[in-house]
Design a protein around this motif. Structure first.
Motif, PDB file in Angstrom:
ATOM      1  N   UNK A  81       0.833  -1.195   0.000  1.00  0.00           N
ATOM      2  CA  UNK A  81       0.000   0.000   0.000  1.00  0.00           C
ATOM      3  C   UNK A  81       0.869   1.248   0.000  1.00  0.00           C
ATOM      4  N   UNK A  82       0.536   2.165  -0.888  1.00  0.00           N
ATOM      5  CA  UNK A  82       1.204   3.455  -0.995  1.00  0.00           C
ATOM      6  C   UNK A  82       0.127   4.538  -0.921  1.00  0.00           C
ATOM      7  N   UNK A  83       0.354   5.546  -0.092  1.00  0.00           N
ATOM      8  CA  UNK A  83      -0.610   6.630   0.079  1.00  0.00           C
ATOM      9  C   UNK A  83       0.031   7.946  -0.343  1.00  0.00           C
ATOM     10  N   UNK A  84      -0.748   8.769  -1.045  1.00  0.00           N
ATOM     11  CA  UNK A  84      -0.246  10.065  -1.495  1.00  0.00           C
ATOM     12  C   UNK A  84       0.254  10.868  -0.298  1.00  0.00           C
ATOM     13  N   UNK A  85       1.404  11.494  -0.441  1.00  0.00           N
ATOM     14  CA  UNK A  85       1.942  12.259   0.688  1.00  0.00           C
ATOM     15  C   UNK A  85       1.205  13.580   0.903  1.00  0.00           C
ATOM     16  N   UNK A  86       0.830  13.814   2.155  1.00  0.00           N
ATOM     17  CA  UNK A  86       0.233  15.086   2.589  1.00  0.00           C
ATOM     18  C   UNK A  86       0.822  15.407   3.959  1.00  0.00           C
ATOM     19  N   UNK A  87       0.732  16.650   4.367  1.00  0.00           N
ATOM     20  CA  UNK A  87       1.230  17.031   5.693  1.00  0.00           C
ATOM     21  C   UNK A  87       0.415  16.366   6.797  1.00  0.00           C
ATOM     22  N   UNK A  88      -0.897  16.323   6.631  1.00  0.00           N
ATOM     23  CA  UNK A  88      -1.743  15.685   7.643  1.00  0.00           C
ATOM     24  C   UNK A  88      -1.409  14.202   7.773  1.00  0.00           C
ATOM     25  N   UNK A  89      -1.165  13.562   6.663  1.00  0.00           N
ATOM     26  CA  UNK A  89      -0.794  12.155   6.682  1.00  0.00           C
ATOM     27  C   UNK A  89       0.554  11.948   7.349  1.00  0.00           C
ATOM     28  N   UNK A  90       1.501  12.818   7.044  1.00  0.00           N
ATOM     29  CA  UNK A  90       2.845  12.714   7.625  1.00  0.00           C
ATOM     30  C   UNK A  90       2.782  12.755   9.153  1.00  0.00           C
ATOM     31  N   UNK A  91       1.909  13.602   9.694  1.00  0.00           N
ATOM     32  CA  UNK A  91       1.787  13.740  11.149  1.00  0.00           C
ATOM     33  C   UNK A  91       1.272  12.461  11.811  1.00  0.00           C
ATOM     34  N   UNK A  92       0.522  11.660  11.066  1.00  0.00           N
ATOM     35  CA  UNK A  92      -0.038  10.432  11.625  1.00  0.00           C
ATOM     36  C   UNK A  92       0.847   9.203  11.426  1.00  0.00           C
ATOM     37  N   UNK A  93       1.845   9.323  10.555  1.00  0.00           N
ATOM     38  CA  UNK A  93       2.691   8.164  10.276  1.00  0.00           C
ATOM     39  C   UNK A  93       3.573   7.824  11.461  1.00  0.00           C
ATOM     40  N   UNK A  94       3.702   6.555  11.703  1.00  0.00           N
ATOM     41  CA  UNK A  94       4.587   6.082  12.774  1.00  0.00           C
ATOM     42  C   UNK A  94       6.032   6.192  12.322  1.00  0.00           C
ATOM     43  N   UNK A  95       6.274   5.858  11.084  1.00  0.00           N
ATOM     44  CA  UNK A  95       7.582   5.977  10.450  1.00  0.00           C
ATOM     45  C   UNK A  95       7.349   6.500   9.041  1.00  0.00           C
ATOM     46  N   UNK A  96       8.021   7.578   8.675  1.00  0.00           N
ATOM     47  CA  UNK A  96       7.862   8.124   7.329  1.00  0.00           C
ATOM     48  C   UNK A  96       8.830   7.403   6.403  1.00  0.00           C
ATOM     49  N   UNK A  97       8.260   6.683   5.459  1.00  0.00           N
ATOM     50  CA  UNK A  97       9.061   5.983   4.467  1.00  0.00           C
ATOM     51  C   UNK A  97       8.485   6.310   3.097  1.00  0.00           C
ATOM     52  N   UNK A  98       9.257   7.019   2.300  1.00  0.00           N
ATOM     53  CA  UNK A  98       8.821   7.385   0.953  1.00  0.00           C
ATOM     54  C   UNK A  98       9.436   6.429  -0.060  1.00  0.00           C
ATOM     55  N   UNK A  99       8.584   5.918  -0.942  1.00  0.00           N
ATOM     56  CA  UNK A  99       9.019   5.003  -2.008  1.00  0.00           C
ATOM     57  C   UNK A  99       8.138   5.233  -3.220  1.00  0.00           C
ATOM     58  N   UNK A 100       8.686   5.011  -4.397  1.00  0.00           N
ATOM     59  CA  UNK A 100       7.817   5.023  -5.577  1.00  0.00           C
ATOM     60  C   UNK A 100       7.080   3.682  -5.673  1.00  0.00           C
ATOM     61  N   UNK A 101       5.786   3.700  -5.958  1.00  0.00           N
ATOM     62  CA  UNK A 101       5.039   2.437  -6.058  1.00  0.00           C
ATOM     63  C   UNK A 101       5.424   1.603  -7.281  1.00  0.00           C
ATOM     64  N   UNK A 102       5.984   2.243  -8.285  1.00  0.00           N
ATOM     65  CA  UNK A 102       6.460   1.538  -9.473  1.00  0.00           C
ATOM     66  C   UNK A 102       7.563   2.385 -10.085  1.00  0.00           C
ATOM     67  N   UNK A 103       8.345   1.791 -10.926  1.00  0.00           N
ATOM     68  CA  UNK A 103       9.491   2.480 -11.519  1.00  0.00           C
ATOM     69  C   UNK A 103       9.040   3.718 -12.294  1.00  0.00           C
TER      70      UNK A 103
END
Length: 103
Positions: A47-69
């Protein structure tokens, strides 16, 4: 490698506290929507979720990855088993995303 439909349904069910969740097949994997807004992707049973500031605040660990090349980075969500937290993350994310344009 495409996502397993059972996994896709499980993720949709886990997000259901956020509202009307629908997963649609796209490019061999899935886009996942809440009330008509695409908020993430399910690719290769991840699962990959679009990054937002509100989402970032709720993440336990921020890990950014591309869902596909070649894709932009999304928040990679490794824990899809916490129904309440995942629903809260989807709700917060969708509040910051623009309303879809009418076709």
């Amino acid at each position: 490698m495409a996502s397993n439909p059972d996994f896709v349904q499980y993720v949709a069910d886990q997000c259901a506290g956020a509202g009307d969740i629908v997963a649609r097949k796209m490019f061999g994997d899935y886009g996942i929507y809440c009330h008509g807004k695409i908020f993430g992707l399910i690719c290769d049973d991840k699962l990959y979720i679009k990054p937002t500031e509100a989402g970032r605040k709720l993440l336990r660990t921020v890990e950014l990855r591309p869902p596909y090349q070649g894709a932009k980075d999304y928040f990679y969500i490794s824990d899809v088993d916490d129904h309440e937290w995942l629903s809260a993350l989807v709700t917060a994310t969708c509040k910051e995303l623009p309303v879809p344009k009418k076709r």
